[in-house]
Scaffold this active site. Structure first.
Site, PDB file in Angstrom:
ATOM      1  CB  THR A  17      -6.386   8.610  -8.016  1.00  0.00           C
ATOM      2  OG1 THR A  17      -7.670   9.299  -7.832  1.00  0.00           O
ATOM      3  CG2 THR A  17      -5.364   9.498  -8.742  1.00  0.00           C
ATOM      4  CG  ASP A  18      -7.030   2.558  -7.032  1.00  0.00           C
ATOM      5  OD1 ASP A  18      -6.347   2.989  -5.984  1.00  0.00           O
ATOM      6  OD2 ASP A  18      -6.872   1.705  -7.756  1.00  0.00           O
ATOM      7  CB  ALA A  19      -9.561   3.855  -2.370  1.00  0.00           C
ATOM      8  N   GLY A  20      -6.417   3.400  -3.476  1.00  0.00           N
ATOM      9  CA  GLY A  20      -4.922   2.924  -2.840  1.00  0.00           C
ATOM     10  C   GLY A  20      -4.258   4.129  -2.986  1.00  0.00           C
ATOM     11  N   GLY A  21      -4.796   5.317  -3.671  1.00  0.00           N
ATOM     12  CA  GLY A  21      -3.806   6.406  -3.904  1.00  0.00           C
ATOM     13  C   GLY A  21      -3.040   6.563  -5.030  1.00  0.00           C
TER      14      GLY A  21
END
Lengths: 140, 140, 140, 140
Positions: A17-21
């Site tokens: 995952t990334d910080a965009g969820g």
């Protein structure tokens, strides 16, 4: 007549995952690669063994993919592989990633085409795919 | 007398973050590795060249690290390397990751120790670090 | 009396390896994380659900690990988790990665300790682990 | 009249390579993303700030790329971005990765198209790109 579809389960972990969820877009290519590797293995084609025996490996030549819906942490996915073309020096496959929802629904998240050429492990130059490999793939 | 501190700038991209909105914990080891590689390069030690010339490479033997504060997307970080021990077959370094805030503050995010052994590229067996390498590292 | 050992299978793919022909050292932390996630899931603790319900998440506070032997492409690994300490605000686990060889042998590749604190999803500040979570973990 | 080309330097580290001795194919999407992020930043568009102010973020909708030559450890690359289309809800860019050889040669390794849509950070639903963002991008 179309080739059979090979399926491989994938679970989404923090690493994906990334910080965009959501799952980071490049990671679908990791999922695609795992599914191709397991598809080859299911045909008796371990890639480390192929390299040891034939001195060659598959290297991706081109990719096109569409991202339709995002995946999130803990999601249960299925990555698929279907052979669409087997040439002298390259294979082309159609791949998809599906979400298996907790409510029994299934949703297409991502799909695309991948073409991989067969190259010498040392020189990385294109070579003809060994007949034994093509036969196993074609026999799929 | 302590060895000088080498510093390398790191920017946080989407690829580095996870769904918690922060840098994924394993990625600090990627940052550490980049800083070690650039530290060696600054001493004239390119690792691909080392492998070609000496048939060896550094492989990490142990790591300990503490995570003090999280980093986020777009953060400007600095990864540091300080040699703490140069043995016959391994090097130990102390490494830190600092956040350079937009307000001029600087905050320690993560720090730890890394020990890397020198191994044969083929057999992966431990070897003595080439004298020329040790000399350049020690000259730091 | 020691806590039971949870095990999770891992397969080595191209994405996990580096140009040294072995698994890149940071990726063992990905394997460790997968095993912790599946251990929690096996106790009924899905992390996305935990975050939605309790507004918190586990964030790694410190790690120490030793790399004993390398893993290679196509290797079949097992990552383990054993709870060693359950405090008010953090859990500590001992983790290992084992290679299951084709010849029936099993070899320890990597092991270490991981301590994870429980933090607010929004503020990332340390909080007390919810009692329900501690109970399920302790019940393991 | 074509848009100007933005360039961003990339160095190949161990983390980027795989056991084939070359950069793993998915990692070009990481390089592409870094270049897009730095291109936006060069226009005054920090993505964390965009998300905080406008509640939105760019999410990749489709990608097509060709791999022409492999990159190796220590290689010095340049990733480029050129805007090809700015719509109400998405941007399209052409991107390339070039190798800057030690002998002064420059070689195209990989190129492709990426289209990114603008979505709500919360709902992930498509939204119109904020006028201020479009203006800065168009002003490029």
């Amino acid at each position: 007549m179309t080739a059979p579809v090979f399926e491989w389960p994938i679970r989404v972990y923090w690493e994906d995952t990334d910080a965009g969820g959501i799952v980071f877009y490049a990671n679908y290519l990791r999922f695609f690669e795992r599914a191709r590797t397991e598809w080859l293995r299911s045909l008796g084609l371990g890639q480390q063994a192929l390299c040891d025996e034939h001195g060659g490996m598959f290297v991706v030549a081109d990719v096109s993919l569409k991202y339709l819906k995002p995946a999130r942490l803990d999601d249960r996915l299925r990555a698929t592989v279907r052979l669409t073309e087997a040439g002298r020096a390259s294979l082309a496959v159609h791949q998809q990633v599906w979400l298996d929802g907790p409510d029994g629904t299934t949703t297409l998240l991502c799909e695309g085409q991948v073409r991989a050429g067969w190259v010498s492990h040392r020189s990385l130059k294109t070579m003809r795919i060994p007949a034994a490999v093509l036969q196993l793939v074609g026999a799929a």
